[in-house]
Design a protein around this motif. Structure first.
Motif: not given
Ligand SMILES: [Zn+2]
Length: 389
Positions: A183, A187, A191, A194, A203
């Motif tokens: 991660v 991101n 995403q 996370h 991740k």
């Protein structure tokens, strides 16, 4: 009439009783056998292929499984008494060919006829999935299918995040998540699996933690590796459906080629700046002329025309939109309802708000889905090979 024995004897004179062997043969021939016992009884075994409707719900639900009143209906309980009473009720409702199975499931087992241990919902499942159970197209049977399903999500990134969250919430029994990445703070704009705290961790670990917190009863399988020509079949064969949320062509072709070979549905989502695409590539679906990814995109575009999110940029919410559509499609495939995106390409533009669906056909000369001899199926491309294509 206060005596149950007198009542049952009276019913026996008006209801046709059949042996378990006769009922079994009829079931084999396609007739309807309904196991009318209660859930806790059924969980200990029920004839394979029987429909299960507890006696208390039979009159309400019979119309869903027997639409023709002339249809043959065989009713089975534990010993053959409750099925007599139930048969009487169905006769009163107008069913002309209702039979009670003599000796019930006890006799079924004595005769060593085939039965299975049907999966039933647990108490906690009724609470958690209540809003699913209320939808007739899904219901308890659909929820059990979801709980028994295994989905592989490739990429725990922008598309994989909403996909995995919604599949976990929906109760997909096993979710495999494959990603070899760590991660990065950049991101977090899209995403949503996370958090700031997971920056620097794998991740798949961050994803497992988040998904398990959402639904601890399902199984999350983190796979911290990159799919390649050598591991793809071994990994894919454990799953019913593959969800391709990758952002590179190498992996997309690899997923397609393996899914076509193994006959698995490949739900595909991709994004580019404001644009997204979703389709289900599943030539083995038997639905019309469903193509594979190679039929539509025979070869990867040159690298300069195929930048990844990292290079081209993407509106953060867009993979969320595409991922939610992908998760919806996966749930429909697994539970078995609705129209699918097989043979169709859904193209979304978030800047202009256009949602267009295009028909896409199988390409007769496609060496992948057109392959009729498994011994001559094209070999998987290795990473270096497809990069140089
Ligand atoms: Zn093809």
């Amino acid at each position: 009439m206060h005596d149950i024995q007198t009542f049952l004897s009276k019913l026996q004179s008006s209801i046709d009783e059949v042996s378990v062997l006769h009922a079994y043969k009829k079931l084999q021939a396609g007739s309807l056998l309904i196991d009318i016992r209660e859930k806790d009884e059924v969980s200990g075994g029920s004839p394979a292929g029987a429909i299960r409707i507890p006696k208390g719900m039979l009159e309400m639900k019979i119309g869903q499984v027997a639409t023709d009143p002339a249809q043959e209906v065989y009713l089975l309980c534990a010993s053959g008494k409750r099925s007599l009473v139930a048969a009487f009720c169905l006769q009163q409702m107008g069913y002309e060919n209702v039979y009670s199975v003599e000796g019930g499931f006890g006799e079924w087992k004595n005769r060593a006829l085939p039965f299975e241990m049907p999966r039933t919902l647990k108490e906690a499942d009724y609470e958690r999935y209540k809003r699913h159970l209320l939808i007739p197209e899904l219901g308890e049977a659909g929820q059990i299918k979801l709980l028994s399903s295994r989905v592989l999500v490739v990429g725990a990134g922008g598309i994989g995040s909403p996909v995995a969250l919604y599949l976990a919430a929906a109760g997909i029994g096993t979710i495999g998540l494959i990603d070899d990445d760590i991660v990065d703070r950049s991101n977090l704009q899209r995403q949503i699996l996370h958090t700031e705290q997971s920056v620097g961790s794998p991740k798949v670990d961050s994803a497992k933690q988040r998904l398990s917190a959402l639904n601890p009863a399902i199984r999350i399988v983190p796979i911290q590796t990159r799919l390649d020509a050598d591991n793809i079949e071994t990994i894919l064969q454990d799953y019913d459906l593959v969800l391709d949320g990758t952002d590179n062509f190498t992996t997309r072709y690899l997923i397609n080629d393996a899914c076509v070979k193994l006959g698995k549905p490949n739900v595909h989502g991709s994004v580019f700046r404001f644009e997204g695409q979703v389709s289900t590539f599943w030539p083995a679906s038997g639905k019309g002329n469903a193509p594979c990814y190679r039929c539509v995109y025979p070869t990867p575009p040159p690298a300069e025309l195929a930048p990844s999110c990292a290079e081209a940029g993407v509106l953060g919410v867009l993979p969320g939109l595409v991922g939610v559509i992908c998760a919806t499609e996966a749930i429909k495939i697994l539970a078995g309802f609705g129209n699918l995106l097989t043979g169709k390409l859904l193209c979304i533009n978030a800047a202009t708000w256009s949602f267009d669906t295009y028909e896409i056909d199988q390409e007769p000369s496609c060496p992948y889905c057109g392959c009729t001899d498994p011994a001559h199926y094209p070999p998987y491309a290795h990473f270096e090979q497809s990069c140089s294509m």
